[in-house]
Design a protein around this motif. Structure first.
Motif, PDB file in Angstrom:
ATOM      1  N   LYS A 298     -33.394 -26.426  99.214  1.00  0.00           N
ATOM      2  CA  LYS A 298     -34.013 -27.733  99.450  1.00  0.00           C
ATOM      3  C   LYS A 298     -33.479 -28.747  98.440  1.00  0.00           C
TER       4      LYS A 298
ATOM      5  N   TYR B 230     -32.126 -30.478 105.610  1.00  0.00           N
ATOM      6  CA  TYR B 230     -32.904 -30.890 106.777  1.00  0.00           C
ATOM      7  C   TYR B 230     -32.036 -31.090 108.020  1.00  0.00           C
TER       8      TYR B 230
ATOM      9  N   LEU C 282     -31.702 -27.644 109.414  1.00  0.00           N
ATOM     10  CA  LEU C 282     -32.963 -27.278 110.074  1.00  0.00           C
ATOM     11  C   LEU C 282     -33.057 -27.978 111.430  1.00  0.00           C
TER      12      LEU C 282
ATOM     13  N   PHE D  45     -42.309 -23.542 105.728  1.00  0.00           N
ATOM     14  CA  PHE D  45     -41.661 -23.733 107.026  1.00  0.00           C
ATOM     15  C   PHE D  45     -42.135 -22.738 108.085  1.00  0.00           C
TER      16      PHE D  45
ATOM     17  N   TYR E  26     -42.837 -25.520 115.982  1.00  0.00           N
ATOM     18  CA  TYR E  26     -41.543 -26.169 116.211  1.00  0.00           C
ATOM     19  C   TYR E  26     -41.372 -26.686 117.628  1.00  0.00           C
TER      20      TYR E  26
END
Lengths: 251, 483
Positions: free
Chosen positions: B69, B182, B185, B82, B87
């Protein structure tokens, strides 16, 4: 009919007494002039009337149209019909003059319960009023007071006064920084707005403004108080002899 | 840099001022909580994706698992779990939609309430809207009219199926999968977003707009937007965002990619109004977004304009890669933070081509106990002869408990390039407030007027319809900040 009554106003800033028992009555239709040497408390008086933060009374009271002004915020006082033409008008970068004027105009209309003007109607109205003060369209496109010359700033103050049509206007050293031509335009603007129902308080150092805006009553202010009042001749006397004689007379 | 005024003391609550805080009761399809390969397969299957897309996602997921991160931004927040996020959440569709008339009335009502009517007759003339609700696009207006001139404007999930060559060619070409934590992700789990394609020589006849709405609890929104404009094309695109008022934080991690070919122009405007959390900093959206545009062609131009008023944390740097000779990048930003909000935002201008030009105008406004940081990078790479940059960062402080920071990075590898940076910090002066109030404006009107004046250079870049909305928003965001 009294519009404004100040009784025994006392006010201090940073623990220093500035107003020391000032009293003043202003009736409908009257023009008052307040003169006095530097540091006599003239600008403090104007901020106190307009309700600026930090200028609250220690003692005494002010009523406007029989309403106690002391608990009211600056905008509430403005809505009642109190206008202050600033000695040093403030710049608002990025705020277009026309939008600003429309905003204050419509906010006053709203307060009075009158119809707000549409953008187009307002522009027409504004043009007419501005023309009388020799204010060109170009100036209205600029940001409020931003890069205005001294004379432009003062004319812009009177333009706002004309749009808001206040009951009482306090002109704080409106003559400072004006040449004779500008002085004439500004004074004419003020005189055109004058009627039997409203009142004007002119705060000034010099008599020359009073050649154009004729006062009914002249007050001499010194050390936080009004020490002498009289008719227009008093201003002429001060012009000729200075303040010292009157001040000495008092002490 | 903190300035003080005695008059500005108390910060009142603004939570009741967030008028988009309602939630919609609607049946949803949800994937189980958490993140693993199965969830990704589930999403891909729901979207009826081709295999190459699924492979791309799984590859991204693998890389993401190995990544760290980022922690360089000037924001602080508790670690995100997470595995504690949904999602995928989508309103249950009764059947396949053929037209707007078949959209769930509950959804239409939601957008109506948000001021985005999806009924084409009632729409603002000249604006086409793609409405994204949680993980799916629920409606896209004016599609037929746009397709007449060859413009493709559709949910990205549809583009993957119907225009796979275009998507394949450009997705990840501006923002690589592993650009940051991110983006990796997002690449693994993105659910929907908009796709825009402007063919050669076409000036898109109307503004295109996507409206993002997070509704479901504990749900992350991972949208992906891709805009490609061919030679001589033009598009103006706007996105708006809101979310219900909730006590827990929600994650929004989007990726936006823009590609501009020769002589083309993309104007991308954002009005971001995610729920900012309450005055103590409870709840609100974590807005971790990567937006980047590539001026691939000569004489191309990309402009980012953003008005950021929402989110509890904003981490966002819309950037331009100026590859084509004579290409132009612009960034106009207003970021407002109040209460406990934190914003770390800015831009990157990477000059690669000759005679490339960039302009950065950033206006940060902080009130309450908020933190507002401008972070910008101007890079003039070897070969970017005669590159020019102008940067202006202005910060405005309201009250004495907030802070503003400016962090410019400049890397210059060409001697005849010119980089200018100006920064100012000011506060709303008592003189200005008093002046406005003496004319009858109340504190809030006066503050809003002064702040809007401060932001003028940015606001004038917004399309007309939205500039008015954005002005109001600025007023609302700062309500109660001056006591």
């Amino acid at each position: 009919m009294p519009i404004l009554e100040i009784k025994n106003a006392e006010l201090s800033i940073d623990n220093k007494k500035i107003l020391k028992g000032l009293s003043l009555n202003v009736n409908e239709g009257e023009t008052h002039a307040i003169m006095g040497p530097n540091g006599s408390g003239k600008s403090t008086l104007s901020y106190m009337l307009a309700g600026r933060d930090g200028y609250e009374l220690d003692n005494g009271n002010i009523t406007f149209d029989n309403i106690d002004l002391t608990p009211l915020s600056p905008d509430e006082r403005s809505n009642l019909g109190l206008f202050l033409a600033f000695q040093y008008p403030v710049e608002l970068p990025g705020v277009s003059s026309t939008n600003f004027l429309r905003e204050i105009f419509n906010s006053r209309k709203k307060y009075l319960g009158e119809n707000e003007l549409s953008h187009l109607d307002f522009i027409k109205h504004l043009r007419k009023v501005a023309e009388n003060l020799s204010i060109k369209d170009e100036m209205l496109k600029r940001y409020v007071n931003f890069g205005f010359s001294g004379g432009e700033k003062k004319r812009f103050e009177i333009l706002q006064m004309a749009l808001l049509n206040p009951k009482i206007s306090v002109l704080d050293e409106t003559d400072s920084g004006l040449d004779v031509d500008a002085l004439k335009i500004v004074s004419e603007g003020v005189n055109n707005l004058k009627d039997k129902k409203n009142a004007v308080i002119v705060i000034t150092h010099y008599q020359r403004l009073l050649d154009y805006i004729k006062p009914d009553i002249v007050h001499i202010m010194s050390d936080g108080k009004i020490i002498k009042s009289g008719d227009a001749d008093l201003a002429l006397y001060v012009e000729k002899n200075g303040y010292s004689e009157i001040l000495n007379e008092k002490s | 840099m903190v300035a003080t005024t005695e008059t500005i003391n108390q910060v009142k609550t603004t939570t009741d001022k967030y008028k988009y805080g309602f939630s919609t009761n609607i049946e949803v399809d949800k994937a189980p909580k958490g993140l693993n390969e199965d969830i990704i397969r589930f999403i891909s299957q729901k979207k009826e994706e081709p295999k190459w897309m699924l492979d791309w996602r799984l590859e991204a997921f693998k890389k993401w698992k190995r990544m760290e991160k980022p922690n360089w931004a000037k924001v602080s927040f508790p670690d995100i779990d997470f595995q504690d996020i949904y999602y995928y959440a989508a309103p249950k569709a009764k059947k396949k939609l053929n037209s707007l008339d078949e959209v769930d009335p509950e959804l239409l009502k939601t957008y109506e309430k948000l001021g985005i009517p999806l009924n084409e007759q009632k729409m603002l003339a000249g604006v086409a809207v793609d409405a994204v609700f949680d993980s799916v696009s629920v409606a896209t207006t004016f599609r037929e009219k746009l397709s007449e001139v060859g413009v493709i404007f559709c949910p990205i999930s549809e583009a993957i199926k119907n225009h796979p060559d275009l998507v394949k060619k450009y997705i990840g070409s501006v923002v690589p999968v592993t650009d940051n934590y991110y983006t990796a992700l997002n690449s693994a789990v993105f659910t929907d977003g908009s796709f825009v394609y402007i063919p050669k020589g076409v000036k898109c006849p109307m503004e295109l707009s996507t409206y993002f709405r997070i509704n479901e609890k504990n749900t992350g929104q991972f949208e992906r937007t891709l805009i490609v404009v061919e030679d001589e094309g033009y598009v103006s695109y706007l996105e708006g965002c809101t979310a219900p008022q909730r006590d827990e934080n929600q994650l929004h991690a989007a990726v936006v990619e823009l590609v501009a070919m020769n002589n083309s122009q993309i104007k991308y405007s954002t009005v971001q109004n995610w729920y900012p959390g309450d005055e103590q900093g409870k709840g609100g959206i974590y807005n971790f977004v990567t937006k980047r545009g590539k001026c691939l062609g000569e004489n191309s131009k990309i402009s980012w304009t953003q008005v950021e008023t929402g989110s509890s944390i904003t981490w966002k740097y819309p950037s331009c890669i100026l590859m084509g000779d004579n290409s132009i990048g612009e960034f106009y930003s207003v970021a407002i933070t109040n209460n406990a909000q934190q914003a770390d935002t800015g831009t990157k201008m990477i000059h690669i081509g000759k005679n490339t030009k960039s302009t950065i105008i950033s206006k940060g406004i902080s009130a309450g106990k908020s933190q507002n940081t401008y972070r910008g990078q101007v890079q003039i790479q070897k070969g970017a002869y005669n590159a020019r940059n102008f940067t202006q960062c202005d910060s405005l402080l309201i009250g004495d408990t907030c802070s503003a920071h400016t962090v410019p990075y400049i890397n210059q590898h060409v001697s005849n390039a010119k980089v200018e940076h100006e920064a100012t910090t000011s506060k709303i002066s008592e003189d200005q407030l008093f002046y406005c109030m003496q004319r009858g404006l109340d504190t809030e009107q006066a503050t809003s007027m002064i702040v809007n004046g401060f932001c003028k250079e940015v606001m004038k870049e917004l399309p007309m319809e939205f500039a008015v909305e954005a002005q109001k928003l600025i007023g609302i965001s700062l309500e109660g900040s001056v006591g």
